[in-house]
Design a protein around this motif. Structure first.
Motif, PDB file in Angstrom:
ATOM      1  N   ILE A 142      19.862  29.077  28.219  1.00 35.56           N
ATOM      2  CA  ILE A 142      20.512  28.086  29.095  1.00 35.56           C
ATOM      3  C   ILE A 142      20.591  28.601  30.517  1.00 35.56           C
ATOM      4  CG2 ILE A 142      22.702  26.905  29.527  1.00 35.56           C
ATOM      5  CD1 ILE A 142      23.067  26.766  26.512  1.00 35.56           C
ATOM      6  N   GLU A 143      20.939  29.888  30.673  1.00 32.05           N
ATOM      7  CA  GLU A 143      21.023  30.451  32.037  1.00 32.05           C
ATOM      8  C   GLU A 143      19.670  30.409  32.720  1.00 32.05           C
ATOM      9  OE1 GLU A 143      22.576  34.347  31.628  1.00 32.05           O
ATOM     10  OE2 GLU A 143      24.617  33.691  31.114  1.00 32.05           O
ATOM     11  N   TYR A 144      18.612  30.588  31.926  1.00 29.56           N
ATOM     12  CA  TYR A 144      17.298  30.598  32.563  1.00 29.56           C
ATOM     13  C   TYR A 144      16.868  29.184  32.988  1.00 29.56           C
ATOM     14  CZ  TYR A 144      12.312  30.783  33.222  1.00 29.56           C
ATOM     15  OH  TYR A 144      11.051  30.617  33.738  1.00 29.56           O
ATOM     16  N   VAL A 145      16.958  28.211  32.055  1.00 29.14           N
ATOM     17  CA  VAL A 145      16.447  26.871  32.381  1.00 29.14           C
ATOM     18  C   VAL A 145      17.328  26.161  33.399  1.00 29.14           C
ATOM     19  CG1 VAL A 145      15.302  26.619  30.164  1.00 29.14           C
ATOM     20  CG2 VAL A 145      17.663  25.861  30.402  1.00 29.14           C
ATOM     21  N   TYR A 146      18.568  26.612  33.574  1.00 29.10           N
ATOM     22  CA  TYR A 146      19.424  26.040  34.609  1.00 29.10           C
ATOM     23  C   TYR A 146      19.639  27.035  35.753  1.00 29.10           C
ATOM     24  CZ  TYR A 146      20.584  22.146  31.569  1.00 29.10           C
ATOM     25  OH  TYR A 146      20.517  21.029  30.789  1.00 29.10           O
ATOM     26  N   GLY A 147      18.831  28.112  35.778  1.00 27.71           N
ATOM     27  CA  GLY A 147      18.999  29.146  36.800  1.00 27.71           C
ATOM     28  C   GLY A 147      18.326  28.780  38.105  1.00 27.71           C
ATOM     29  N   THR A 148      18.484  29.710  39.070  1.00 24.41           N
ATOM     30  CA  THR A 148      18.002  29.467  40.444  1.00 24.41           C
ATOM     31  C   THR A 148      16.481  29.418  40.491  1.00 24.41           C
ATOM     32  OG1 THR A 148      19.941  30.604  41.284  1.00 24.41           O
ATOM     33  CG2 THR A 148      18.109  30.295  42.819  1.00 24.41           C
ATOM     34  N   GLU A 149      15.815  30.347  39.824  1.00 25.63           N
ATOM     35  CA  GLU A 149      14.358  30.420  39.888  1.00 25.63           C
ATOM     36  C   GLU A 149      13.714  29.167  39.298  1.00 25.63           C
ATOM     37  OE1 GLU A 149      10.719  33.343  38.368  1.00 25.63           O
ATOM     38  OE2 GLU A 149      12.809  33.802  37.862  1.00 25.63           O
ATOM     39  N   TYR A 150      14.227  28.740  38.138  1.00 25.21           N
ATOM     40  CA  TYR A 150      13.661  27.548  37.488  1.00 25.21           C
ATOM     41  C   TYR A 150      13.921  26.292  38.317  1.00 25.21           C
ATOM     42  CZ  TYR A 150      12.293  24.476  33.666  1.00 25.21           C
ATOM     43  OH  TYR A 150      11.660  23.522  32.890  1.00 25.21           O
ATOM     44  N   ASN A 151      15.153  26.186  38.843  1.00 23.29           N
ATOM     45  CA  ASN A 151      15.495  25.025  39.680  1.00 23.29           C
ATOM     46  C   ASN A 151      14.679  24.993  40.954  1.00 23.29           C
ATOM     47  OD1 ASN A 151      17.361  23.876  37.948  1.00 23.29           O
ATOM     48  ND2 ASN A 151      19.049  25.138  38.710  1.00 23.29           N
ATOM     49  N   SER A 152      14.395  26.187  41.519  1.00 21.83           N
ATOM     50  CA  SER A 152      13.590  26.252  42.741  1.00 21.83           C
ATOM     51  C   SER A 152      12.188  25.711  42.491  1.00 21.83           C
ATOM     52  CB  SER A 152      13.524  27.700  43.239  1.00 21.83           C
ATOM     53  OG  SER A 152      12.667  27.771  44.374  1.00 21.83           O
ATOM     54  N   SER A 153      11.602  26.108  41.331  1.00 20.78           N
ATOM     55  CA  SER A 153      10.257  25.609  41.010  1.00 20.78           C
ATOM     56  C   SER A 153      10.278  24.097  40.783  1.00 20.78           C
ATOM     57  CB  SER A 153       9.746  26.328  39.761  1.00 20.78           C
ATOM     58  OG  SER A 153       9.622  27.719  39.999  1.00 20.78           O
ATOM     59  N   ILE A 154      11.340  23.627  40.104  1.00 20.72           N
ATOM     60  CA  ILE A 154      11.450  22.184  39.871  1.00 20.72           C
ATOM     61  C   ILE A 154      11.594  21.438  41.180  1.00 20.72           C
ATOM     62  CG2 ILE A 154      12.877  20.396  38.802  1.00 20.72           C
ATOM     63  CD1 ILE A 154      11.158  21.960  36.844  1.00 20.72           C
ATOM     64  N   THR A 155      12.352  22.000  42.106  1.00 20.50           N
ATOM     65  CA  THR A 155      12.559  21.366  43.423  1.00 20.50           C
ATOM     66  C   THR A 155      11.240  21.253  44.166  1.00 20.50           C
ATOM     67  OG1 THR A 155      14.795  22.233  43.497  1.00 20.50           O
ATOM     68  CG2 THR A 155      13.836  21.511  45.576  1.00 20.50           C
ATOM     69  N   LYS A 156      10.410  22.340  44.137  1.00 22.14           N
ATOM     70  CA  LYS A 156       9.106  22.305  44.820  1.00 22.14           C
ATOM     71  C   LYS A 156       8.204  21.234  44.193  1.00 22.14           C
ATOM     72  CE  LYS A 156       9.105  27.210  46.145  1.00 22.14           C
ATOM     73  NZ  LYS A 156       8.422  28.514  45.964  1.00 22.14           N
ATOM     74  N   ILE A 157       8.221  21.172  42.862  1.00 20.72           N
ATOM     75  CA  ILE A 157       7.379  20.158  42.194  1.00 20.72           C
ATOM     76  C   ILE A 157       7.825  18.746  42.576  1.00 20.72           C
ATOM     77  CG2 ILE A 157       6.771  19.210  39.944  1.00 20.72           C
ATOM     78  CD1 ILE A 157       6.890  22.044  38.839  1.00 20.72           C
ATOM     79  N   ASN A 158       9.147  18.499  42.609  1.00 22.30           N
ATOM     80  CA  ASN A 158       9.646  17.155  42.968  1.00 22.30           C
ATOM     81  C   ASN A 158       9.291  16.804  44.394  1.00 22.30           C
ATOM     82  OD1 ASN A 158      10.731  16.712  40.433  1.00 22.30           O
ATOM     83  ND2 ASN A 158      12.717  17.639  40.969  1.00 22.30           N
ATOM     84  N   ALA A 159       9.342  17.832  45.317  1.00 19.79           N
ATOM     85  CA  ALA A 159       8.969  17.576  46.712  1.00 19.79           C
ATOM     86  C   ALA A 159       7.507  17.183  46.804  1.00 19.79           C
ATOM     87  CB  ALA A 159       9.255  18.817  47.571  1.00 19.79           C
ATOM     88  N   LEU A 160       6.651  17.915  46.071  1.00 17.14           N
ATOM     89  CA  LEU A 160       5.230  17.562  46.059  1.00 17.14           C
ATOM     90  C   LEU A 160       5.017  16.164  45.456  1.00 17.14           C
ATOM     91  CD1 LEU A 160       3.592  20.937  44.989  1.00 17.14           C
ATOM     92  CD2 LEU A 160       3.348  19.799  47.194  1.00 17.14           C
ATOM     93  N   LYS A 161       5.822  15.802  44.411  1.00 21.08           N
ATOM     94  CA  LYS A 161       5.712  14.461  43.828  1.00 21.08           C
ATOM     95  C   LYS A 161       6.013  13.384  44.853  1.00 21.08           C
ATOM     96  CE  LYS A 161       6.977  15.729  39.087  1.00 21.08           C
ATOM     97  NZ  LYS A 161       8.006  15.551  38.034  1.00 21.08           N
ATOM     98  N   GLU A 162       7.110  13.544  45.599  1.00 21.17           N
ATOM     99  CA  GLU A 162       7.478  12.540  46.600  1.00 21.17           C
ATOM    100  C   GLU A 162       6.427  12.434  47.676  1.00 21.17           C
ATOM    101  OE1 GLU A 162      11.305  13.620  47.966  1.00 21.17           O
ATOM    102  OE2 GLU A 162      12.334  13.128  46.076  1.00 21.17           O
ATOM    103  N   GLN A 163       5.900  13.595  48.131  1.00 18.08           N
ATOM    104  CA  GLN A 163       4.861  13.580  49.153  1.00 18.08           C
ATOM    105  C   GLN A 163       3.598  12.898  48.644  1.00 18.08           C
ATOM    106  OE1 GLN A 163       3.791  17.498  50.513  1.00 18.08           O
ATOM    107  NE2 GLN A 163       2.360  16.735  52.083  1.00 18.08           N
ATOM    108  N   PHE A 164       3.249  13.196  47.375  1.00 18.39           N
ATOM    109  CA  PHE A 164       2.044  12.588  46.792  1.00 18.39           C
ATOM    110  C   PHE A 164       2.196  11.072  46.681  1.00 18.39           C
ATOM    111  CE2 PHE A 164      -0.234  11.122  43.000  1.00 18.39           C
ATOM    112  CZ  PHE A 164      -1.541  11.431  43.371  1.00 18.39           C
ATOM    113  N   LEU A 165       3.364  10.641  46.197  1.00 18.60           N
ATOM    114  CA  LEU A 165       3.583   9.205  46.076  1.00 18.60           C
ATOM    115  C   LEU A 165       3.557   8.502  47.416  1.00 18.60           C
ATOM    116  CD1 LEU A 165       6.334   9.045  43.320  1.00 18.60           C
ATOM    117  CD2 LEU A 165       3.967   8.312  43.109  1.00 18.60           C
ATOM    118  N   GLU A 166       4.147   9.114  48.433  1.00 23.43           N
ATOM    119  CA  GLU A 166       4.175   8.499  49.765  1.00 23.43           C
ATOM    120  C   GLU A 166       2.770   8.416  50.335  1.00 23.43           C
ATOM    121  OE1 GLU A 166       6.392   9.109  54.100  1.00 23.43           O
ATOM    122  OE2 GLU A 166       6.756  10.514  52.449  1.00 23.43           O
ATOM    123  N   THR A 167       1.996   9.506  50.202  1.00 22.96           N
ATOM    124  CA  THR A 167       0.614   9.496  50.706  1.00 22.96           C
ATOM    125  C   THR A 167      -0.225   8.439  49.992  1.00 22.96           C
ATOM    126  OG1 THR A 167       0.791  11.867  51.181  1.00 22.96           O
ATOM    127  CG2 THR A 167      -1.420  10.924  51.067  1.00 22.96           C
TER     128      THR A 167
END
Length: 559
Positions: A142-167
């Protein structure tokens, strides 16, 4: 004849302008169809790209949610859902393949590759977290999947998703807007072409109405008058070098020619109506009226020939009808005599048929009586057989009685011997045996009487045996006689049955013969009536032939 512009030339110029404008409009319509098709494809591609992009992103988010749910609950269902998505559903891979098939830019492909890279980097870490859950270290997972490193990667992926959808949305929307502008321009050009076509058509309608329709209406009215037979109606249009002017000139000439032909035909038909068939047709006809001239000549020739032949035929018909009337009268008299004879014959056949029917009924009754007698004789035969059996039983009983009588005789003989022996012993005994001697004497007398009675019975039985034997012989002879009577009765019944069947067949044959005679009588009567009608018709035909000869004499024929 004055000159005038041809209506065909003017309408040709206007029609060429309209056709050119319509061809331009068809070209525009072709381009508009292509643009519309491209616009539909662009909208469909935009929808498919957006759908598959969301499919790719939802697949990644689904994996993240299932990993976190497994770490939080430890439920095997989330674990199975995760690996089902990775190994079976593969929504990310299918979404990317569909977008590549539709068409994406290199920049959009680069963003997809970056999201793939980040997502693939998380897969080993997610597997490690699920292994920790399986090892019982759920808190670490639980600490890992809700940790900082995992959330950071998820945040980068979501940012790329929004950019891809907008483009993706910007690019596809620009394509759709460009096609909409092209479609609007083509629609404006089509409207202008349609206005030009309408203008040409309005001008053409005005020209056609003034230069063509009005003259054509006048020609139509004039031709209507001509078709009604009115050749004297006024026609004020003047002839010129145009098509309508030439048509007007043809109408004037047609009216004059028709008046000439009608006047000549009227005169000829009036004389023919008065019975003058000795006429000649003039040679002033031309064109399509030459067949009328030839037809009139043929009519006159045919009428002269036909009327001549009709006169000759009428005389022949009159003579033949007189002979036919005489013959029909003779035939009628003969038919009446035949009808009378047939009626008498039919009455005789009906009498015979009645007698045969009565014979058939009597034979049927005789057959029933014979059958009853046969049944009664069978019963008598059965009774005689029973009587013979009873007599045989009596004879057997008589033989048994003979045996019994023999026994009685033996007993009587022995008793007599015993009585003699007893008398001897009583005599030896003296006074003491006197009483016994009396008994022995009585016994001896009784034995003598028994022997005598046995002889009498034997004689009676012998006599009864003779009578029984005679009765047996008589019953056998009677049974044989009854059998012969039964056989004769059966043969009589069969003969009566055959007679009855023959009588029925004769009755049926006579019935058919009676019907045939009735039909012949009806035909003869019909022939008589027909002969009378023929005689009457022949007389009427003679009268009509004489009238026809009188009518033919009214005509004046050629010699």
């Amino acid at each position: 004849m004055k000159k005038g512009m041809n209506q065909s030339t003017l309408t040709t110029i206007l029609n060429i302008g309209s056709i050119c404008t319509l061809l331009f409009m068809l070209v525009l319509l072709f381009f508009y169809s292509g643009v519309s098709r491209r616009l539909d494809n662009a909208n469909e591609d935009r929808f498919d790209l957006t759908y598959n992009a969301n499919r790719f992103m939802n697949g990644s988010a689904y994996l993240t949610n299932e990993v976190r749910a497994y770490a939080a609950t430890g439920s095997q269902e989330h674990y199975n859902n995760y690996w089902n998505e990775v190994n079976n559903l593969k929504n990310r891979d299918l979404g990317v393949a569909a977008m590549q098939e539709i068409g994406i830019t290199s920049g959009e492909q680069a963003m997809i590759d970056n999201m793939y890279s980040l997502s693939n980097q998380l897969v080993p870490l997610e597997e490690q977290a699920m292994e920790q859950v399986q090892a019982g270290r759920q808190e670490e997972a639980i600490e890992y999947v809700y940790g900082t490193e995992y959330n950071s990667s998820i945040t980068k992926i979501n940012a790329l998703k929004e950019q891809f959808l907008e483009t993706l949305n910007t690019r596809t929307l620009q394509e759709v807007e460009n096609l909409n502008r092209s479609s609007a321009i083509i629609q404006i050009l089509m409207v202008l072409a349609l206005i030009m076509v309408g203008t040409f058509q309005v001008i053409s309608m005005r020209v056609i109405r003034r230069r063509i329709l009005r003259p054509v209406i006048a020609v139509r009215d004039q031709m209507g008058e001509i078709s009604q037979g009115n050749l004297s109606a006024e026609f004020q249009w003047e002839a010129d070098t145009s098509e309508i002017g030439t048509l007007v000139a043809s109408i004037h000439e047609t009216k004059n020619e028709l008046k000439k032909y009608i006047h000549d035909i009227d005169q000829k038909l009036a004389q023919m109506a008065q019975g003058n068939m000795n006429l000649a047709i003039s040679d002033g006809y031309r064109g399509e009226f030459l067949p009328i001239q030839n037809a009139l000549r043929q009519i006159l020739d045919s009428l002269n020939n036909a009327l001549s032949h009709i006169g000759q035929t009428a005389r022949k018909v009159s003579d033949e009808s007189q002979r036919m009337a005489s013959g029909a009268q003779i035939l009628s008299d003969g038919a009446v005599q035949q009808a009378s004879a047939v009626e008498e014959l039919s009455a005789g056949i009906q009498d015979i048929s009645g007698q045969v029917n009565r014979t058939s009924k009597d034979a049927d009754m005789a057959r029933k009586s014979a059958l009853d007698a046969e049944a009664q004789l069978k019963v008598c035969s059965e009774k005689m057989e029973s009587l013979s059996t009873a007599i045989a039983d009596i004879a057997e009983s008589s033989s048994q009685i003979n045996g019994i009588i023999k026994t009685i005789e033996d007993i009587s003989f022995q008793t007599n011997i015993l009585a003699v022996n007893a008398s001897v012993e009583a005599a030896r005994a003296g006074n003491a045996g006197k009483g016994f001697a009396v008994v022995a004497n009585e016994v001896q007398q009784l034995a003598a009487k028994s022997a005598e009675s046995a002889k009498n019975i034997t004689n009676l039985i012998k006599e009864s045996g003779k009578f029984v034997q005679y009765g047996t012989t008589l019953s056998e002879e009677t049974a044989e006689a009854l059998l012969r009577v039964v056989s004769s009765a059966r043969q009589s019944a069969e003969l009566v049955d055959q007679i009855a069947e023959s009588a029925q067949q004769q009755a049926e044959s006579l019935r058919q013969l009676t019907e045939g005679m009735e039909n012949i009588s009806a035909v003869v009567q019909t022939n008589a009536a027909t002969a009378e009608e023929s005689a009457s018709s022949a007389q009427e035909l003679n009268q009509h032939a004489e009238k026809l000869q009188a009518a033919i004499r009214h005509f004046q024929l050629r010699r």
